[in-house]
Design a protein around this motif. Structure first.
Motif, mmCIF file in Angstrom:
data_model
loop_
_atom_site.group_PDB
_atom_site.id
_atom_site.type_symbol
_atom_site.label_atom_id
_atom_site.label_comp_id
_atom_site.label_asym_id
_atom_site.label_seq_id
_atom_site.Cartn_x
_atom_site.Cartn_y
_atom_site.Cartn_z
ATOM 1 N N LYS A 67 0.905 -1.235 -0.095
ATOM 2 C CA LYS A 67 -0.122 0.006 -0.026
ATOM 3 C C LYS A 67 0.792 1.476 0.108
ATOM 4 N N GLU A 68 2.099 1.127 0.825
ATOM 5 C CA GLU A 68 2.863 2.466 0.929
ATOM 6 C C GLU A 68 3.505 2.338 -0.446
ATOM 7 N N LYS A 69 3.825 1.420 -1.223
ATOM 8 C CA LYS A 69 4.613 1.791 -2.327
ATOM 9 C C LYS A 69 3.556 2.408 -3.373
ATOM 10 N N SER A 70 2.507 1.862 -3.337
ATOM 11 C CA SER A 70 1.512 2.208 -4.442
ATOM 12 C C SER A 70 1.042 3.814 -3.943
ATOM 13 N N ASP A 71 1.026 4.159 -2.780
ATOM 14 C CA ASP A 71 0.788 5.686 -2.496
ATOM 15 C C ASP A 71 2.008 6.408 -2.965
ATOM 16 N N ILE A 112 4.120 5.771 -5.247
ATOM 17 C CA ILE A 112 4.083 5.851 -6.795
ATOM 18 C C ILE A 112 2.655 6.922 -7.138
ATOM 19 N N LYS A 113 1.753 6.744 -6.629
ATOM 20 C CA LYS A 113 0.588 7.710 -6.964
ATOM 21 C C LYS A 113 0.952 9.057 -6.706
ATOM 22 N N ASN A 114 1.336 9.282 -5.271
ATOM 23 C CA ASN A 114 1.708 10.765 -5.167
ATOM 24 C C ASN A 114 2.830 11.279 -5.922
ATOM 25 N N ALA A 163 3.390 10.544 -8.815
ATOM 26 C CA ALA A 163 2.678 10.992 -10.450
ATOM 27 C C ALA A 163 2.041 12.192 -10.267
ATOM 28 N N GLU A 164 1.244 12.334 -9.095
ATOM 29 C CA GLU A 164 0.568 13.488 -8.867
ATOM 30 C C GLU A 164 1.231 14.701 -8.627
ATOM 31 N N SER A 165 2.283 14.538 -8.003
ATOM 32 C CA SER A 165 3.404 15.552 -7.862
ATOM 33 C C SER A 165 3.941 15.901 -9.033
#
Length: 200
Positions: free
Chosen positions: A84-88, A90-92, A94-96
């Motif tokens: 979950k942390e890894k996914s977060d 990567i997601k964050n 990409a958002e940044s």
């Protein structure tokens, strides 16, 4: 004389004469009886000891089984948290990254609007160059850098040859003559290979 001796040999034995032999037989029987009892007691003691040891070992196994199951549950929770942390991350990330590009998009939109009412090609060019410089700077801040190609030795790890160009100068053979499509690295890893023409 021999007859006398013979008579003495034939004399019947009295109970007193048989007493030692009888006592020996009694002692042997008692000894056998005690030995059997002792053996039974020893066997019972050994069985009790083994039963106790077995119970202790079962208790240890149960304890270790509980600890193992607890550790497995902890590891499974850790694995799920890590995923979950890894996914977060990567997601964050990409958002940044996307958020950082938005001001450059805004500049492009303002430039397009300004070009509609401007007849000065020099002003339009300068505006495009400013936006381009801003974009390149942003890419560099995020670890993205262009691959230097023209004049460099052809390197298949960095370059993708799309054409071979005849050259007069022997020193230009195997060198990159032109780069139709620039390549980029991100944190020193190839993000896109440069498409190049190589001298031959």
């Amino acid at each position: 004389m021999s007859n006398k001796n013979h008579k003495q040999d034939k004399m019947p034995q009295t109970p007193e004469d048989n007493a030692p032999e009888i006592m020996d037989n009694v002692d042997e029987a008692a000894e056998e009886s005690m030995s059997a009892e002792d053996i039974e007691n020893a066997e019972m003691s050994e069985i009790d000891a083994l039963t106790k040891q077995l119970a202790e070992e079962k208790e240890k196994v149960e304890k270790e089984k509980k600890e193992y199951l607890f550790l497995m549950a902890e590891f499974d929770n850790f694995r799920k948290r890590t995923v979950k942390e890894k996914s977060d991350i990567i997601k964050n990330a990409a958002e940044s990254t996307m958020k950082g590009i938005l001001p450059i998009v805004d500049d492009f939109e303002r430039g397009i609007e300004a070009n509609k009412s401007s007849d000065d090609p020099q002003a339009i060019r300068e505006g495009m160059e400013l936006i381009y410089s801003k974009l390149v700077k942003y890419l560099e801040q995020n670890g993205v850098k262009p691959i230097e190609s023209n004049g460099a030795d052809f390197n298949p790890d960095m370059h993708e040859a799309i054409a071979m160009v005849p050259v007069q100068d022997e020193t230009q053979k195997g060198k990159v003559i032109d780069t139709p499509t620039k390549g980029y690295t991100i944190n020193d890893k190839v993000l896109r290979h440069a498409k190049v023409a190589v001298g031959q």
